[in-house]
Design an enzyme around this catalytic site. Structure first.
Site, PDB file in Angstrom:
ATOM      1  N   ARG A 129      -3.568 -10.392   4.760  1.00  0.00           N
ATOM      2  CA  ARG A 129      -4.098 -10.323   3.391  1.00  0.00           C
ATOM      3  C   ARG A 129      -3.009  -9.736   2.508  1.00  0.00           C
ATOM      4  NH1 ARG A 129      -6.726  -6.602   0.034  1.00  0.00           N
ATOM      5  NH2 ARG A 129      -8.295  -7.542  -1.359  1.00  0.00           N
TER       6      ARG A 129
ATOM      7  N   LYS B  33       0.819  -1.213   0.000  1.00  0.00           N
ATOM      8  CA  LYS B  33       0.000   0.000   0.000  1.00  0.00           C
ATOM      9  C   LYS B  33       0.858   1.271   0.000  1.00  0.00           C
ATOM     10  CE  LYS B  33      -4.345  -1.804   1.809  1.00  0.00           C
ATOM     11  NZ  LYS B  33      -5.357  -1.791   2.876  1.00  0.00           N
TER      12      LYS B  33
END
Length: 285
Positions: free
Chosen positions: A265, A231
């Site tokens: 995840r 991210k």
């Protein structure tokens, strides 16, 4: 239903032991997810690509495969529920045709897409909105009887980055998750997994603070899912791009596991499984 604790999860009659954290591999059936390497080709061979990706992730040690058809990156393009379903259902079908025992999670905030995915064979619903974007989601989850990832989000993927003002970040996120969890459980004994929502209505500094204080989310006595993979918090801090954010992802996944995460995840399964193995070894010393 088997008794569910923070360290167990029941998926269609299979009780998973989360004492050792599990890895969830990301499979994006989208043209615009932020990390190019996670996107399936939406052309004629999407099923073939999905099966190949699933095969690799399962071989590398993924416990869950998280299939999504709606990009939730900041400013993502909105699509209809019908288009979203058209993206995810063939992928779920193709994966389960080749790997009938695979545990498929559907990444959606829409109750109707979630219902169709579970009917197709998904065993878990991963809702980035925590029930805030579809008033039918909680009742649907309760009726389907599958585990549910309740993530913290303010606004929508299109507006969330303008909603990062908090009085006291960690208590505020805990309180807002708690409100949604109470609404969810009013519909019945749903198995909830808590996701603090890294990158969703949070700045980079706020993401780092949430990670540092991850243990605060143990108040819910539920498994914690952490999704930090590649991210912007990582690659912008390192002045690079998502393509080169694997090392940073590994470091922050390590912090997450030491802070109590039960599920990671990720885009890169092998590396995450290795992090789990090494942190578990560390705990035994």
């Amino acid at each position: 239903m088997a008794e569910i604790t923070k360290k167990t999860l029941s998926c269609r009659g299979r009780t998973l032991d989360l004492t050792v954290p599990k890895v969830m591999g990301i499979i994006n059936s989208t043209p615009d997810s932020f990390y190019v390497g996670s996107r399936l080709d939406l052309g004629r061979e999407v099923a073939t690509a999905a099966v190949a990706t699933a095969a690799r992730m399962l071989e590398e040690g993924a416990t869950f495969l998280d299939v999504g058809g709606y990009s939730t990156r900041p400013g993502a393009t909105d699509i209809s529920p019908a288009e979203e379903a058209d993206r995810v259902l063939p992928v779920i079908e193709a994966i389960l045709d080749s790997f009938p025992d695979a545990l498929i999670s559907v990444d959606t905030f829409r109750a109707e897409v979630a219902r169709q995915a579970v009917e197709q064979g998904a065993v878990l619903i991963n809702d980035v909105s925590g029930g805030t974007l579809d008033g039918d989601m909680f009742a649907t989850v309760a009726a389907l009887g599958v585990p549910y990832v309740l993530m913290h989000l303010r606004g929508t993927p299109q507006t969330m980055q303008s909603l990062t003002q908090y009085g006291d970040l960690v208590p505020d996120v805990v309180a807002e998750l708690g409100e949604q969890l109470a609404k969810l459980r009013a519909h019945g004994p749903v198995q909830a997994i808590i996701d603090p929502g890294f990158g969703f209505a949070k700045t980079a500094d706020q993401n780092f603070l949430l990670l540092r204080e991850l243990a605060a989310f143990n108040v819910f006595d539920a498994p914690i899912l952490v999704g930090l993979s590649r991210k912007a918090t990582i690659y912008k801090t390192l002045n690079t791009s998502a393509e080169f954010a694997l090392n940073g992802t590994t470091i922050l996944n390590t912090v997450a596991l030491l802070g109590g995460a039960s599920i990671l995840r990720v885009h890169d399964v092998r590396e995450a499984v290795e992090v789990v193995m090494l942190t578990e070894r560390l705990k035994k010393v």
